[in-house]
Design an enzyme around this catalytic site. Structure first.
Site, PDB file in Angstrom:
ATOM      1  N   HIS A 158      -7.679   6.484  -0.953  1.00  0.00           N
ATOM      2  CA  HIS A 158      -7.651   5.051  -0.216  1.00  0.00           C
ATOM      3  C   HIS A 158      -9.095   4.516  -0.490  1.00  0.00           C
ATOM      4  O   HIS A 158      -9.143   3.117  -0.914  1.00  0.00           O
ATOM      5  CB  HIS A 158      -7.327   5.077   1.214  1.00  0.00           C
TER       6      HIS A 158
ATOM      7  N   LYS B 189       7.561   7.215   9.745  1.00  0.00           N
ATOM      8  CA  LYS B 189       6.602   8.249   9.619  1.00  0.00           C
ATOM      9  C   LYS B 189       5.761   8.423  10.965  1.00  0.00           C
ATOM     10  O   LYS B 189       5.620   7.461  11.828  1.00  0.00           O
ATOM     11  CB  LYS B 189       5.419   7.816   8.757  1.00  0.00           C
TER      12      LYS B 189
ATOM     13  N   ARG C 147       0.044   6.600  -7.248  1.00  0.00           N
ATOM     14  CA  ARG C 147      -0.182   7.955  -7.957  1.00  0.00           C
ATOM     15  C   ARG C 147       0.449   8.292  -8.969  1.00  0.00           C
ATOM     16  O   ARG C 147      -0.181   8.711 -10.038  1.00  0.00           O
ATOM     17  CB  ARG C 147      -0.293   8.828  -6.646  1.00  0.00           C
TER      18      ARG C 147
ATOM     19  N   SER D 198      -2.229  11.296   2.832  1.00  0.00           N
ATOM     20  CA  SER D 198      -2.597  11.617   4.436  1.00  0.00           C
ATOM     21  C   SER D 198      -1.475  12.604   4.953  1.00  0.00           C
ATOM     22  O   SER D 198      -2.258  13.367   5.590  1.00  0.00           O
ATOM     23  CB  SER D 198      -2.410  10.488   5.036  1.00  0.00           C
TER      24      SER D 198
HETATM   25  O1  PNS Z   1       0.795   3.615   3.644  1.00  0.00           O
HETATM   26  P1  PNS Z   1       2.270   3.618   3.608  1.00  0.00           P
HETATM   27  O2  PNS Z   1       2.971   4.398   4.773  1.00  0.00           O
HETATM   28  O3  PNS Z   1       2.914   3.878   2.288  1.00  0.00           O
HETATM   29  O4  PNS Z   1       2.394   1.835   3.891  1.00  0.00           O
HETATM   30  C1  PNS Z   1       3.591   1.183   3.982  1.00  0.00           C
HETATM   31  C2  PNS Z   1       3.437  -0.230   4.529  1.00  0.00           C
HETATM   32  C3  PNS Z   1       2.745  -0.232   5.586  1.00  0.00           C
HETATM   33  C4  PNS Z   1       2.639  -0.854   3.233  1.00  0.00           C
HETATM   34  C5  PNS Z   1       4.807  -0.804   4.682  1.00  0.00           C
HETATM   35  O5  PNS Z   1       5.581  -0.144   5.312  1.00  0.00           O
HETATM   36  C6  PNS Z   1       4.809  -2.160   5.005  1.00  0.00           C
HETATM   37  O6  PNS Z   1       4.406  -3.226   4.344  1.00  0.00           O
HETATM   38  N1  PNS Z   1       5.009  -2.522   6.503  1.00  0.00           N
HETATM   39  C7  PNS Z   1       4.895  -3.808   7.000  1.00  0.00           C
HETATM   40  C8  PNS Z   1       6.301  -4.363   7.384  1.00  0.00           C
HETATM   41  C9  PNS Z   1       6.885  -4.863   6.096  1.00  0.00           C
HETATM   42  O7  PNS Z   1       6.646  -5.991   5.646  1.00  0.00           O
HETATM   43  N2  PNS Z   1       8.082  -4.334   5.587  1.00  0.00           N
HETATM   44  C10 PNS Z   1       8.764  -4.661   4.542  1.00  0.00           C
HETATM   45  C11 PNS Z   1       8.066  -4.181   3.329  1.00  0.00           C
HETATM   46  S1  PNS Z   1       9.032  -4.579   1.856  1.00  0.00           S
END
Ligand code: PNS
Length: 161
Positions: free
Chosen positions: A17, A41, A90, A128
């Protein structure tokens, strides 16, 4: 002014990150790293701790800030007047999930672009979740996560003793 948000669950932030943040910080005038809860998660660290660990890890970058948000990513991006969502990519295994999210975000907010930054090859295997797993079995995680994460983890463990 070009403003980008870099969202994630960051549970915890890894060296992968940090690498994406450092590279994105060179591309945009302002980068807002944003901690979101990930409903699918289980979190190891509180959101406050995640923000604190990121802040400690990116102190050297003057155009990067860290925030927490509970809501839709595109709403946060609009509130920040960001034109870009930065995501790290990745491997092919990330692509399906990221592609769907990018398309959904585009549907919700057509004016905001998702830009993918390829991970550096030295971090290809890093996540993570894997860090949490190996640390749980006592592996050394130096070089996988920034030093503030190791410090916070040890402090939390000492408190639990
Ligand atoms: O590190 P991660 O867990 O892959 O991140 C996922 C994240 C936080 C980027 C995604 O879950 C997100 O955008 N959450 C915010 C809520 C939202 O907008 N959801 C719709 C995504 S299309």
């Amino acid at each position: 002014m070009k403003i980008a948000v870099y969202p994630g669950s960051f549970d915890p932030i890894t060296c992968g990150h940090v690498d994406i943040i450092e590279r994105a910080a060179q591309l945009y005038d302002q980068l807002v790293v944003t901690v979101f809860p990930n409903v699918s998660k289980n979190g190891r660290f509180s959101h406050e701790d995640r923000v604190e660990m990121i802040e400690e890890s990116i102190k050297h970058l003057t155009n990067v800030s860290v925030e927490r948000f509970d809501g839709l990513l595109v709403d946060f991006a609009k509130a920040k007047k960001a034109q870009v969502i930065v995501k790290g990519l990745r491997a092919v295994s990330d692509f399906d999930y990221e592609f769907k999210m990018a398309l959904m975000n585009k549907k919700l907010a057509p004016g905001i672009e998702t830009v993918f930054i390829m991970t550096s090859s030295r971090h290809l295997y890093l996540s993570s979740s894997l860090v949490k797993e190996v640390y749980g079995y006592g592996a050394c995680i130096e070089g996988l996560v920034p030093p503030p994460v190791i410090k916070k983890w040890k402090t939390l463990e000492d408190c639990q003793k």
